[in-house]
Design a protein around this motif. Structure first.
Motif, PDB file in Angstrom:
ATOM      1  N   PRO A 172       0.807  -1.225   0.000  1.00 52.73           N
ATOM      2  CA  PRO A 172       0.000   0.000   0.000  1.00 52.73           C
ATOM      3  C   PRO A 172       0.841   1.276   0.000  1.00 52.73           C
ATOM      4  N   TYR A 173       1.941   1.284  -0.769  1.00 53.23           N
ATOM      5  CA  TYR A 173       2.930   2.348  -0.691  1.00 53.23           C
ATOM      6  C   TYR A 173       2.347   3.709  -1.056  1.00 53.23           C
ATOM      7  N   ARG A 174       2.768   4.722  -0.331  1.00 60.70           N
ATOM      8  CA  ARG A 174       2.450   6.101  -0.702  1.00 60.70           C
ATOM      9  C   ARG A 174       3.321   6.557  -1.868  1.00 60.70           C
ATOM     10  N   SER A 175       4.560   6.077  -1.917  1.00 63.99           N
ATOM     11  CA  SER A 175       5.494   6.386  -2.995  1.00 63.99           C
ATOM     12  C   SER A 175       6.405   5.188  -3.172  1.00 63.99           C
ATOM     13  N   ALA A 176       7.046   5.110  -4.331  1.00 68.08           N
ATOM     14  CA  ALA A 176       7.968   4.000  -4.596  1.00 68.08           C
ATOM     15  C   ALA A 176       8.859   4.382  -5.752  1.00 68.08           C
ATOM     16  N   THR A 177      10.014   3.779  -5.814  1.00 70.22           N
ATOM     17  CA  THR A 177      10.873   3.897  -6.991  1.00 70.22           C
ATOM     18  C   THR A 177      10.821   2.537  -7.687  1.00 70.22           C
ATOM     19  N   ALA A 178      11.770   1.679  -7.369  1.00 70.65           N
ATOM     20  CA  ALA A 178      11.737   0.312  -7.878  1.00 70.65           C
ATOM     21  C   ALA A 178      11.683  -0.629  -6.680  1.00 70.65           C
ATOM     22  N   SER A 179      10.932  -1.704  -6.813  1.00 70.99           N
ATOM     23  CA  SER A 179      10.775  -2.641  -5.702  1.00 70.99           C
ATOM     24  C   SER A 179      10.772  -4.065  -6.229  1.00 70.99           C
ATOM     25  N   GLN A 180      11.352  -4.958  -5.447  1.00 70.02           N
ATOM     26  CA  GLN A 180      11.337  -6.380  -5.777  1.00 70.02           C
ATOM     27  C   GLN A 180      10.085  -7.075  -5.255  1.00 70.02           C
ATOM     28  N   ASN A 181       9.324  -6.416  -4.404  1.00 69.69           N
ATOM     29  CA  ASN A 181       8.308  -7.139  -3.641  1.00 69.69           C
ATOM     30  C   ASN A 181       7.163  -7.679  -4.486  1.00 69.69           C
ATOM     31  N   ALA A 182       6.770  -6.975  -5.538  1.00 69.04           N
ATOM     32  CA  ALA A 182       5.712  -7.523  -6.396  1.00 69.04           C
ATOM     33  C   ALA A 182       6.190  -8.821  -7.045  1.00 69.04           C
ATOM     34  N   TRP A 183       7.423  -8.798  -7.565  1.00 71.42           N
ATOM     35  CA  TRP A 183       7.992 -10.023  -8.135  1.00 71.42           C
ATOM     36  C   TRP A 183       8.126 -11.108  -7.078  1.00 71.42           C
ATOM     37  N   LEU A 184       8.497 -10.716  -5.862  1.00 68.70           N
ATOM     38  CA  LEU A 184       8.653 -11.701  -4.797  1.00 68.70           C
ATOM     39  C   LEU A 184       7.329 -12.400  -4.508  1.00 68.70           C
ATOM     40  N   GLY A 185       6.237 -11.627  -4.467  1.00 70.93           N
ATOM     41  CA  GLY A 185       4.929 -12.232  -4.285  1.00 70.93           C
ATOM     42  C   GLY A 185       4.598 -13.223  -5.384  1.00 70.93           C
ATOM     43  N   HIS A 186       4.823 -12.822  -6.630  1.00 74.72           N
ATOM     44  CA  HIS A 186       4.531 -13.720  -7.748  1.00 74.72           C
ATOM     45  C   HIS A 186       5.433 -14.946  -7.734  1.00 74.72           C
ATOM     46  N   GLU A 187       6.703 -14.767  -7.346  1.00 75.61           N
ATOM     47  CA  GLU A 187       7.622 -15.898  -7.280  1.00 75.61           C
ATOM     48  C   GLU A 187       7.117 -16.963  -6.305  1.00 75.61           C
ATOM     49  N   HIS A 188       6.386 -16.527  -5.289  1.00 73.11           N
ATOM     50  CA  HIS A 188       5.853 -17.453  -4.293  1.00 73.11           C
ATOM     51  C   HIS A 188       4.372 -17.766  -4.524  1.00 73.11           C
ATOM     52  N   GLY A 189       3.886 -17.481  -5.715  1.00 68.11           N
ATOM     53  CA  GLY A 189       2.551 -17.906  -6.088  1.00 68.11           C
ATOM     54  C   GLY A 189       1.426 -17.012  -5.629  1.00 68.11           C
ATOM     55  N   LEU A 190       1.720 -15.811  -5.116  1.00 72.15           N
ATOM     56  CA  LEU A 190       0.674 -14.938  -4.576  1.00 72.15           C
ATOM     57  C   LEU A 190       0.311 -13.821  -5.540  1.00 72.15           C
ATOM     58  N   PRO A 191      -0.987 -13.539  -5.703  1.00 74.64           N
ATOM     59  CA  PRO A 191      -1.378 -12.286  -6.338  1.00 74.64           C
ATOM     60  C   PRO A 191      -0.961 -11.114  -5.457  1.00 74.64           C
ATOM     61  N   VAL A 192      -0.824  -9.945  -6.069  1.00 80.22           N
ATOM     62  CA  VAL A 192      -0.332  -8.768  -5.359  1.00 80.22           C
ATOM     63  C   VAL A 192      -1.341  -7.636  -5.481  1.00 80.22           C
ATOM     64  N   ILE A 193      -1.683  -7.047  -4.355  1.00 81.53           N
ATOM     65  CA  ILE A 193      -2.529  -5.853  -4.312  1.00 81.53           C
ATOM     66  C   ILE A 193      -1.601  -4.682  -4.039  1.00 81.53           C
ATOM     67  N   ALA A 194      -1.528  -3.729  -4.960  1.00 84.06           N
ATOM     68  CA  ALA A 194      -0.531  -2.665  -4.842  1.00 84.06           C
ATOM     69  C   ALA A 194      -1.085  -1.343  -5.337  1.00 84.06           C
ATOM     70  N   THR A 195      -0.458  -0.276  -4.869  1.00 78.80           N
ATOM     71  CA  THR A 195      -0.818   1.060  -5.334  1.00 78.80           C
ATOM     72  C   THR A 195      -0.094   1.383  -6.642  1.00 78.80           C
ATOM     73  N   ARG A 196      -0.656   2.327  -7.376  1.00 84.83           N
ATOM     74  CA  ARG A 196      -0.089   2.734  -8.662  1.00 84.83           C
ATOM     75  C   ARG A 196       0.992   3.794  -8.432  1.00 84.83           C
ATOM     76  N   VAL A 197       2.132   3.373  -7.903  1.00 89.16           N
ATOM     77  CA  VAL A 197       3.239   4.287  -7.664  1.00 89.16           C
ATOM     78  C   VAL A 197       4.526   3.640  -8.162  1.00 89.16           C
ATOM     79  N   GLY A 198       5.471   4.484  -8.608  1.00 86.81           N
ATOM     80  CA  GLY A 198       6.766   3.991  -9.046  1.00 86.81           C
ATOM     81  C   GLY A 198       6.628   2.888 -10.077  1.00 86.81           C
ATOM     82  N   ALA A 199       7.454   1.860  -9.909  1.00 91.68           N
ATOM     83  CA  ALA A 199       7.451   0.737 -10.841  1.00 91.68           C
ATOM     84  C   ALA A 199       6.544  -0.402 -10.414  1.00 91.68           C
ATOM     85  N   LEU A 200       5.816  -0.235  -9.287  1.00 90.81           N
ATOM     86  CA  LEU A 200       4.971  -1.334  -8.810  1.00 90.81           C
ATOM     87  C   LEU A 200       3.958  -1.756  -9.865  1.00 90.81           C
ATOM     88  N   ALA A 201       3.300  -0.777 -10.469  1.00 90.10           N
ATOM     89  CA  ALA A 201       2.246  -1.098 -11.438  1.00 90.10           C
ATOM     90  C   ALA A 201       2.804  -1.786 -12.680  1.00 90.10           C
TER      91      ALA A 201
END
Length: 365
Positions: A272-301
């Motif tokens: 639920p980030y207020r801001s972001a640049t680049a993050s591994q966490n969305a990929w980390l979720g997918h790597e472990h089979g999880l869908p990801v709920i994320a805000t439209r900031v930085g490279a998350l989207a």
């Protein structure tokens, strides 16, 4: 090519150290002669309140590492620069402006004998202090070129200094583990539990997630990671919202070996980030089979296909986040989104990244 990377590696922990290590391995695999100039003491403890090192490596350690740099020893900074005069390329990994004084010492020792790239994980911090921009400006004015991880970060760099700036998306550097079998097959069942994972800092929006969770009955949350500013404020908010029975706090750094089991116990990873640049966490979720709920900031989207392998929501809004969590738990939706999750293929990302790093200044002007 002889390449020297100045940055953290094992026994330092976290994404910066993992990235430095993987980059060194990747450049070596391309035939380059690589050394990591790393830290004996990277930050004073009052600037980094969490645990800085780990006892077991996350992935394969890089064999050619010199650990002489110390934030308390300017003489060592200059000596490092003198050593790097023999390299064809020196890469200064910028994770925080507090690294700038040592880097300026290294540059003084180099005396421009080697091409220097500033590899900026963040050009400026999410939570800034008055001295951040002057420090980073002083560094970027003295390097030959800059590598940024997004167009937004590149614009920040160009506003600070005239050095040529190239953009390459942060490639995956995920710890070993992978998704459990039931997650990969979509048969794990709905647990009505969400996961917030990683360092807890104000810009990451845990407070927004807790307020949204209070509006979605019957759903629990696990919060796993180091708390940058302590637990008291978070615990007080949990009590105020009446979430004591629904929120599990697991403070402290999560070793790589514990990550698969942690992700297997959740239906989705929430960012639920207020801001972001680049993050591994969305990929980390997918790597472990999880869908990801994320805000439209930085490279998350960029790493989530809305409605296919996760859900995207506008940042900063408790109402919007609560509505998205409710939508995620509609009948059949967690299972459908889980079936859409695919593990990331790191190869094309790293091929583009190393090409951008090794390209000369004229290519990035």
């Amino acid at each position: 090519m002889r390449v020297a990377i100045v940055g953290p590696t094992y026994p330092y922990k976290g994404g910066g150290a993992q990235h430095t290590t993987e980059l060194a391995h990747r450049l070596t695999a391309l035939g380059h002669d690589v050394v990591i100039e790393s830290w004996r003491a990277q930050y004073p403890s009052f600037l980094y309140p969490g645990r800085q090192t780990i006892s077991s490596p996350e992935g394969e350690p890089f064999p050619h590492v010199r650990r002489d740099l110390d934030w308390r020893r300017p003489d060592g900074w200059v000596r490092c620069g003198r050593r790097l005069r023999g390299a064809d390329l020196a890469v200064l990994t910028l994770l925080s402006p507090v690294q700038v004084p040592p880097y300026l010492g290294i540059l003084a020792g180099l005396r421009r004998a080697t091409e220097v790239v500033a590899l900026c994980h963040n050009v400026l911090p999410h939570e800034r202090k008055a001295y951040d921009a002057p420090l980073v400006k002083a560094l970027l004015r003295r390097v030959d070129r800059v590598l940024a991880h997004s167009e937004e970060q590149a614009a920040l760099a160009r506003g600070l200094a005239p050095a040529p700036v190239r953009v390459a998306g942060l490639p995956p550097h995920l710890p070993a583990g992978g998704a459990p079998a039931d997650a990969e097959e979509g048969t794990g069942g709905v647990r009505r539990r969400l996961l917030f994972f990683g360092m807890v800092r104000p810009y990451k929006g845990l407070d927004l997630l807790l307020r949204a969770l209070a509006r979605v009955p019957g759903v629990s949350l696990t919060v796993a990671g180091e708390f940058w500013g302590g637990l008291d404020e978070t615990r007080a908010l949990i009590a105020e919202l009446g979430l004591d029975e629904r929120v599990e706090l697991r403070p402290g750094y999560v070793p790589a070996g514990d990550v698969p089991g942690l992700f297997a116990g959740a239906d989705a990873l929430v960012l639920p980030y207020r801001s972001a640049t680049a993050s591994q966490n969305a990929w980390l979720g997918h790597e472990h089979g999880l869908p990801v709920i994320a805000t439209r900031v930085g490279a998350l989207a960029d790493h989530i296909t809305d409605g296919v392998d996760g859900l995207l929501v506008e940042p900063g809004s408790v109402d919007a986040l609560a509505e998205t969590l409710t939508r995620f738990y509609q009948q059949g939706e967690p299972e459908r989104l889980r079936r859409g999750v695919k593990a990331v293929d790191p190869e094309p990302y790293w091929a583009a990244y190393t090409a951008a790093l090794l390209s000369g200044p004229s290519a990035g002007a």
